[in-house]
Write an enzyme that holds these catalytic residues in place. Structure first.
Site, short mmCIF file in Angstrom:
data_model
loop_
_atom_site.label_atom_id
_atom_site.label_comp_id
_atom_site.label_asym_id
_atom_site.label_seq_id
_atom_site.Cartn_x
_atom_site.Cartn_y
_atom_site.Cartn_z
N GLU A 168 -15.02 20.66 2.46
CA GLU A 168 -13.90 21.43 1.92
C GLU A 168 -13.66 21.09 0.45
O GLU A 168 -13.68 19.91 0.07
CB GLU A 168 -12.65 21.10 2.74
CG GLU A 168 -11.80 22.29 3.07
CD GLU A 168 -12.49 23.30 3.96
OE1 GLU A 168 -13.08 24.28 3.45
OE2 GLU A 168 -12.44 23.12 5.19
N HIS A 169 -13.44 22.14 -0.34
CA HIS A 169 -13.28 22.00 -1.80
C HIS A 169 -14.51 21.36 -2.42
O HIS A 169 -14.43 20.64 -3.42
CB HIS A 169 -11.99 21.23 -2.15
CG HIS A 169 -10.75 22.03 -1.87
ND1 HIS A 169 -10.25 22.94 -2.75
CD2 HIS A 169 -9.96 22.09 -0.77
CE1 HIS A 169 -9.16 23.51 -2.21
NE2 HIS A 169 -8.98 23.01 -1.00
N THR A 170 -15.63 21.62 -1.81
CA THR A 170 -16.91 21.15 -2.34
C THR A 170 -17.73 22.28 -2.96
O THR A 170 -18.61 22.02 -3.78
CB THR A 170 -17.75 20.50 -1.21
OG1 THR A 170 -17.69 21.37 -0.08
CG2 THR A 170 -17.20 19.14 -0.83
N GLY B 78 -3.66 35.21 6.13
CA GLY B 78 -2.92 34.05 5.61
C GLY B 78 -3.12 32.81 6.43
O GLY B 78 -2.29 31.90 6.45
N ALA B 79 -4.24 32.73 7.16
CA ALA B 79 -4.47 31.60 8.06
C ALA B 79 -5.66 30.77 7.61
O ALA B 79 -6.18 29.96 8.38
CB ALA B 79 -4.69 32.11 9.48
N LEU C 278 -8.64 31.69 7.22
CA LEU C 278 -9.82 32.04 8.02
C LEU C 278 -10.62 33.16 7.34
O LEU C 278 -11.42 33.82 7.96
CB LEU C 278 -9.38 32.44 9.44
CG LEU C 278 -8.67 31.32 10.21
CD1 LEU C 278 -8.12 31.84 11.54
CD2 LEU C 278 -9.59 30.12 10.46
N SER D 190 -9.83 36.14 5.73
CA SER D 190 -9.65 37.58 5.96
C SER D 190 -10.09 38.38 4.73
O SER D 190 -10.62 39.48 4.88
CB SER D 190 -8.20 37.89 6.35
OG SER D 190 -7.32 37.45 5.35
N GLU E 18 -14.09 38.79 -6.42
CA GLU E 18 -12.91 37.94 -6.18
C GLU E 18 -12.53 37.18 -7.45
O GLU E 18 -11.36 37.08 -7.80
CB GLU E 18 -13.16 36.97 -5.03
CG GLU E 18 -11.95 36.07 -4.76
CD GLU E 18 -11.95 35.36 -3.43
OE1 GLU E 18 -13.03 34.96 -2.96
OE2 GLU E 18 -10.86 35.18 -2.86
N ASP F 44 -16.66 31.42 1.34
CA ASP F 44 -16.16 32.40 2.32
C ASP F 44 -17.09 33.60 2.45
O ASP F 44 -17.42 34.04 3.56
CB ASP F 44 -14.76 32.87 1.91
CG ASP F 44 -13.80 31.70 1.72
OD1 ASP F 44 -14.09 30.62 2.27
OD2 ASP F 44 -12.79 31.87 1.03
C1 GLA Z 1 -11.01 28.66 -0.06
C2 GLA Z 1 -11.97 29.18 -1.11
C3 GLA Z 1 -13.38 28.62 -0.92
C4 GLA Z 1 -13.35 27.11 -0.77
C5 GLA Z 1 -12.28 26.67 0.22
C6 GLA Z 1 -12.10 25.18 0.27
O1 GLA Z 1 -11.38 29.14 1.20
O2 GLA Z 1 -12.03 30.58 -1.07
O3 GLA Z 1 -14.20 29.02 -1.97
O4 GLA Z 1 -13.16 26.49 -2.01
O5 GLA Z 1 -11.01 27.25 -0.07
O6 GLA Z 1 -13.24 24.57 0.76
#
Ligand code: GLA
Length: 424
Positions: free
Chosen positions: A56-58, A149-150, A152, A154, A192, A204
């Site tokens: 995450e956040h990588t 808004g979850a 996931l 969308s 985006e 995503d």
């Molecule tokens: C959101 C961003 C992704 C990613 C995650 C964290 O989902 O859209 O690009 O940075 O946060 O891992």
């Protein structure tokens, strides 16, 4: 406006594809008239939301991520137009969204009159054009069972469904191969970033377009968006060993999401620059202590060092999880998920009390591990759970939220599902 489906027991329902297609066609008929069921030029495409198992956040730090696609999908009925107008209707939004592709651009956004949810989709058409593909306007209607808004994805599901639709109706030939789909990922990410104005990484859209049923996808962002050889499918067959992945949608309102996400990204870029590196990926776990020491003089409050520690350890954990998954040692993934959550809570500081509570309650009720998934600041958690313990974990999380005076969370199971494609 159509509400998103949560059943009486609090589960987010995944529609069968035929139902999703029918719903999208109904929205199309209401918005644009005609009988789309009998109109061969209206097709339906769909794309999944995602969970990220770890990493995450990588993505924007040139690191590793490990997503799977959800069975929950966004359905888009679409008819190409002969001009450059884009008209959009959604069961989840009032009115028609309309723009001309000529008004969409890198300087677009609010100033160019292209804003709101439609910017994500018109942006995909614009970005495909920018990449040299002959793409025109379209009328499209959307319905979705991917929870909004979850955390996931969308938005990425919406973009990916439109990306494969435009690929099909214009005969671009991209959807049939991983390499071609990677071009659709690029266009969607560009939309985006440059049109919708959210500086996210590529996790995503990669997940929605590239993940496959029965598998997780190891994404390596070392060289930017993962090229074909850096998007590696791994078998993720939890059911065969009596395990399941349970997502808890905490329904915590997103707080300051955009500003906080951008601030995290800026801190990571600043730290990399101070260290003289292209990205934090270049700081491996072995060099972490030296990097933290080098940052100390520039970092009186320790914020940069906490951010760096999360990013470096998270990519290391993701590599470890990938090895365990390759070996089929799924149960051992649990503690690494929990360690990831602790790092996101204490070092990256992107959790909120609802996420921490869902994780703690899941583990207390017997989950093998649990963590937030996605960007944080609200959204969902994942718990790795034995099949026989799912009901107990759900009951315990629900009770913990009630005891804390919080709104009831919603739940979904996340078996690895199919990527974006034509549905009807
Ligand atoms: C959101 C961003 C992704 C990613 C995650 C964290 O989902 O859209 O690009 O940075 O946060 O891992």
């Amino acid at each position: 406006m159509g509400a998103q489906p949560v059943d009486d027991a609090g589960w987010h329902v995944a529609w069968p594809p035929a139902e999703g297609a029918r719903r999208a066609r109904d929205v199309f008929a209401r918005a644009f008239g005609g009988d789309p069921a009998g109109d061969p030029v209206v097709g339906v495409w769909s794309a999944p939301g995602r969970v990220n198992l770890i990493g995450e956040h990588t993505d924007y730090n040139a690191g590793l991520c490990l997503p799977t696609a959800l069975p929950h999908r966004t359905y888009v009925a679409l008819r190409p137009r002969t001009d450059d107008v884009v008209r959009l209707a959604s069961a989840q939004a009032d009115g028609l969204w309309e723009a001309d592709l000529a008004d969409v651009g890198a300087d677009g956004g609010a100033a160019g009159g292209v804003s709101g949810w439609g910017a994500y989709l018109a942006g995909v058409a614009w970005a495909l054009r920018e990449a040299g593909h002959a793409v025109g306007g379209f009328d499209a209607a959307v319905d979705s069972c991917v929870p909004f808004g979850a955390s996931l994805s969308s938005s990425a599901a919406l973009q990916s469904a439109v990306a494969v639709a435009l690929d099909d109706v214009h005969g671009l030939g991209l959807g049939g191969s991983v390499a071609g789909r990677s071009r659709l990922v690029e266009a969607s990410v560009r939309a985006e970033n440059d049109v919708a104005g959210a500086a996210t990484g590529g996790l995503d859209q990669s997940a929605s377009l590239l993940c496959r049923a029965g598998e997780a996808l190891l994404l390596d962002f070392r060289a930017g968006l993962p090229p074909e050889e850096h998007a590696v499918p791994l078998p993720w067959d939890l059911a065969s060993v009596g395990l399941a992945l349970l997502a808890v949608d905490t329904r915590a309102p997103h707080r300051l999401v955009d500003g906080q996400y951008a601030a995290r990204r800026a801190s990571c870029e600043r730290a990399a620059a101070l260290l003289g590196r292209d990205s934090l990926r270049d700081v491996g776990p072995v060099a972490l202590d030296d990097a933290l020491a080098a940052l100390a003089p520039h970092d009186p409050d320790g914020v940069l060092r906490r951010r760096v520690r999360h990013v470096v350890t998270e990519t290391a954990r993701t590599a470890d999880v990938a090895e365990l998954v390759r070996a089929g040692a799924y149960e051992q993934v649990g503690p690494l998920m929990t360690a990831s959550h602790v790092s996101l809570r204490d070092d990256f500081e992107v959790t909120v009390p609802e996420l921490d509570l869902a994780v703690d309650a899941s583990v207390a009720a017997g989950a093998l591990g649990a963590r937030m998934t996605g960007g944080g600041f609200g959204g969902s958690t994942l718990a790795l759970v034995r099949d026989v313990d799912v009901d107990a974990v759900v009951a315990h999380v629900r009770a913990a939220f009630a005891d804390a005076g919080l709104a009831a969370p919603a739940f979904l199971l996340a078996p690895p599902s199919a990527p974006a494609g034509r549905t009807d």
